[in-house]
Design an enzyme around this catalytic site. Structure first.
Site, PDB file in Angstrom:
ATOM      1  N   ASP A 134       0.878  -1.172   0.000  1.00  0.00           N
ATOM      2  CA  ASP A 134       0.000   0.000   0.000  1.00  0.00           C
ATOM      3  C   ASP A 134       0.915   1.221   0.000  1.00  0.00           C
ATOM      4  O   ASP A 134       1.601   1.488   0.989  1.00  0.00           O
ATOM      5  CB  ASP A 134      -0.894  -0.013   1.243  1.00  0.00           C
ATOM      6  N   VAL A 135       0.916   1.971  -1.109  1.00  0.00           N
ATOM      7  CA  VAL A 135       1.889   3.058  -1.271  1.00  0.00           C
ATOM      8  C   VAL A 135       1.685   4.210  -0.293  1.00  0.00           C
ATOM      9  O   VAL A 135       2.564   5.047  -0.127  1.00  0.00           O
ATOM     10  CB  VAL A 135       1.906   3.629  -2.714  1.00  0.00           C
ATOM     11  N   TYR A 177      -8.621  14.543  -7.032  1.00  0.00           N
ATOM     12  CA  TYR A 177      -7.759  13.872  -8.020  1.00  0.00           C
ATOM     13  C   TYR A 177      -6.890  14.914  -8.746  1.00  0.00           C
ATOM     14  O   TYR A 177      -5.680  14.761  -8.871  1.00  0.00           O
ATOM     15  CB  TYR A 177      -8.625  13.103  -9.019  1.00  0.00           C
ATOM     16  N   LYS A 230      -2.789  15.240  -8.667  1.00  0.00           N
ATOM     17  CA  LYS A 230      -1.970  15.061  -9.873  1.00  0.00           C
ATOM     18  C   LYS A 230      -1.206  16.348 -10.225  1.00  0.00           C
ATOM     19  O   LYS A 230      -0.093  16.295 -10.761  1.00  0.00           O
ATOM     20  CB  LYS A 230      -2.847  14.611 -11.045  1.00  0.00           C
ATOM     21  N   THR A 248      -8.349   1.273 -19.055  1.00  0.00           N
ATOM     22  CA  THR A 248      -7.822   0.421 -17.974  1.00  0.00           C
ATOM     23  C   THR A 248      -8.986   0.123 -17.013  1.00  0.00           C
ATOM     24  O   THR A 248     -10.062   0.724 -17.146  1.00  0.00           O
ATOM     25  CB  THR A 248      -6.717   1.153 -17.172  1.00  0.00           C
TER      26      THR A 248
HETATM   27  N1  LIG Z   1      -6.761   5.389 -17.038  1.00  0.00           N
HETATM   28  C1  LIG Z   1      -6.683   6.691 -17.284  1.00  0.00           C
HETATM   29  O1  LIG Z   1      -7.437   7.216 -18.119  1.00  0.00           O
HETATM   30  C2  LIG Z   1      -5.666   7.547 -16.562  1.00  0.00           C
HETATM   31  C3  LIG Z   1      -5.495   8.863 -17.000  1.00  0.00           C
HETATM   32  C4  LIG Z   1      -4.558   9.665 -16.387  1.00  0.00           C
HETATM   33  C5  LIG Z   1      -3.786   9.170 -15.361  1.00  0.00           C
HETATM   34  N2  LIG Z   1      -3.964   7.899 -14.943  1.00  0.00           N
HETATM   35  C6  LIG Z   1      -3.098   7.432 -13.847  1.00  0.00           C
HETATM   36  O2  LIG Z   1      -2.377   6.308 -14.278  1.00  0.00           O
HETATM   37  C7  LIG Z   1      -2.033   5.491 -13.143  1.00  0.00           C
HETATM   38  C8  LIG Z   1      -2.414   4.047 -13.435  1.00  0.00           C
HETATM   39  O3  LIG Z   1      -3.813   3.971 -13.525  1.00  0.00           O
HETATM   40  P1  LIG Z   1      -4.595   2.910 -14.436  1.00  0.00           P
HETATM   41  O4  LIG Z   1      -5.326   3.677 -15.443  1.00  0.00           O
HETATM   42  O5  LIG Z   1      -3.685   1.834 -14.870  1.00  0.00           O
HETATM   43  O6  LIG Z   1      -5.666   2.402 -13.387  1.00  0.00           O
HETATM   44  P2  LIG Z   1      -5.835   0.998 -12.634  1.00  0.00           P
HETATM   45  O7  LIG Z   1      -6.936   1.216 -11.668  1.00  0.00           O
HETATM   46  O8  LIG Z   1      -5.941  -0.081 -13.619  1.00  0.00           O
HETATM   47  O9  LIG Z   1      -4.440   0.812 -11.880  1.00  0.00           O
HETATM   48  C9  LIG Z   1      -4.139   1.411 -10.657  1.00  0.00           C
HETATM   49  C10 LIG Z   1      -3.522   0.359  -9.771  1.00  0.00           C
HETATM   50  O10 LIG Z   1      -3.185   0.982  -8.518  1.00  0.00           O
HETATM   51  C11 LIG Z   1      -3.489   0.060  -7.484  1.00  0.00           C
HETATM   52  N3  LIG Z   1      -3.671   0.762  -6.216  1.00  0.00           N
HETATM   53  C12 LIG Z   1      -4.757   1.456  -5.776  1.00  0.00           C
HETATM   54  N4  LIG Z   1      -4.535   1.904  -4.535  1.00  0.00           N
HETATM   55  C13 LIG Z   1      -3.281   1.520  -4.185  1.00  0.00           C
HETATM   56  C14 LIG Z   1      -2.478   1.677  -3.033  1.00  0.00           C
HETATM   57  N5  LIG Z   1      -2.932   2.326  -1.950  1.00  0.00           N
HETATM   58  N6  LIG Z   1      -1.234   1.153  -3.029  1.00  0.00           N
HETATM   59  C15 LIG Z   1      -0.779   0.469  -4.112  1.00  0.00           C
HETATM   60  N7  LIG Z   1      -1.496   0.254  -5.218  1.00  0.00           N
HETATM   61  C16 LIG Z   1      -2.739   0.784  -5.249  1.00  0.00           C
HETATM   62  C17 LIG Z   1      -4.751  -0.649  -7.950  1.00  0.00           C
HETATM   63  O11 LIG Z   1      -4.932  -1.872  -7.275  1.00  0.00           O
HETATM   64  C18 LIG Z   1      -4.497  -0.796  -9.444  1.00  0.00           C
HETATM   65  O12 LIG Z   1      -3.910  -2.028  -9.769  1.00  0.00           O
HETATM   66  C19 LIG Z   1      -2.768   6.090 -11.957  1.00  0.00           C
HETATM   67  O13 LIG Z   1      -1.863   6.901 -11.212  1.00  0.00           O
HETATM   68  C20 LIG Z   1      -3.819   6.967 -12.609  1.00  0.00           C
HETATM   69  O14 LIG Z   1      -4.225   8.027 -11.782  1.00  0.00           O
HETATM   70  C21 LIG Z   1      -4.897   7.060 -15.502  1.00  0.00           C
END
Ligand SMILES: NC(=O)c1ccc[n+]([C@@H]2O[C@H](COP(=O)([O-])OP(=O)(O)OC[C@H]3O[C@@H](n4cnc5c(N)ncnc54)[C@H](O)[C@@H]3O)[C@@H](O)[C@H]2O)c1
Length: 250
Positions: free
Chosen positions: A63-64, A155, A159, A190
């Site tokens: 858990d980060v 959020y 960010k 995702t």
């Molecule tokens: N999908 C999008 O459109 C999008 C757009 C911009 C930014 N992002 C960013 O990209 C990154 C990856 O997101 P994604 O799209 O792959 O989503 P995702 O939900 O598939 O992946 C996020 C992962 O983080 C893990 N996670 C959640 N809480 C956590 C914690 N406390 N400790 C450790 N792990 C934890 C989840 O279990 C999951 O596997 C994130 O930082 C997200 O904010 C995503």
């Protein structure tokens, strides 16, 4: 020869989505990968997939937002691979709440994972990178960290803060050969966005408002992260790399 041969990388939130794509791509390019996530079953699946394909990975529950988890993961990772060259602070959660509808609990949780998690990762990995003569850190922000959007106050705040924390850290540790950059994904398919993208009206809006008119794939992001992780980018630090089909160019 792989683009990350001899490198050891930690990728957080790598049980699915973009983090998983990065873990698989990094392993393909020769890195030893420390896969972490709060979803233990998914961590195991990713580790098994890498190792079954001739790569080298280890996985941990992590858990980060918790400092003791970081201390343990870094210790166990170094015990296994001896060093850490690359850190991808990818774990994150999203919210869709306007400011006055946000509770303090939701605000604190989003900041704890998206921002404090990134701070803690850098705090506990940078000393090892200094000892090791350098490293590359990639913090995953968002287009929501470049411009304000509607309906995601905490959020967007988290960010935006990741974007400038990245630059501050890049400046502070450049002399130790540690590079720190942020990546700003657009709308990527995702698990995080699965529900949202079921709404056809909404996905049409995303396509219509993105110059390259499609949703992004996890690999679109992973290739950018790979570049920043590799020595190919060794004169690049403190940048923000949007990977979003031109969304923020408008
Ligand atoms: N999908 C999008 O459109 C999008 C757009 C911009 C930014 N992002 C960013 O990209 C990154 C990856 O997101 P994604 O799209 O792959 O989503 P995702 O939900 O598939 O992946 C996020 C992962 O983080 C893990 N996670 C959640 N809480 C956590 C914690 N406390 N400790 C450790 N792990 C934890 C989840 O279990 C999951 O596997 C994130 O930082 C997200 O904010 C995503």
């Amino acid at each position: 020869m792989g683009r990350l041969d001899q490198k050891v990388a930690i990728i957080t939130g790598a049980g699915g989505g973009q983090g998983k794509a990065e873990a698989l791509l990094f392993a393909q390019e020769g890195a030893k990968v420390i896969v972490t996530d709060v979803q233990e079953v998914k961590v195991k699946e990713v580790v098994d997939e890498i190792n079954a394909n001739g790569g080298d990975a280890i996985g941990f529950f992590h858990d980060v937002s918790l400092e003791d988890n970081w201390i343990q993961v870094v210790k166990d990772g170094v015990e296994k691979y001896g060093k850490i060259d690359i850190l991808v602070n990818n774990a994150g959660i999203a919210t869709e709440t306007k400011l006055i509808d946000s509770t303090i609990e939701e605000w604190n949780k989003v900041l704890a994972i998206n921002l404090t998690g990134t701070f803690l990762g850098m705090k506990h990995v940078i000393p090892l990178m200094i000892e090791n003569g350098g490293g590359s850190i990639i913090n995953i922000s968002s287009i929501a960290g470049l411009t304000g959007g509607s309906g995601a106050s905490s959020y967007t705040a988290s960010k935006g803060a990741v974007r400038l924390l990245t630059k501050a850290t890049a400046i502070d540790y450049a002399k130790q050969n540690i590079r720190v950059n942020s990546v700003h994904p657009g709308y990527i398919e995702t698990p995080m966005t699965e529900e949202m993208f079921k709404d056809e009206q909404m996905t049409s809006w995303f396509r219509a408002n993105t110059p390259l008119p499609r949703l992004g794939k996890p690999l679109d992001i992973a290739y950018g992260v790979l570049y920043l992780a590799s020595d190919e980018s060794n004169f690049v630090t403190g940048i923000e790399l949007p990977i979003e089909g031109g969304y923020s160019a408008q």
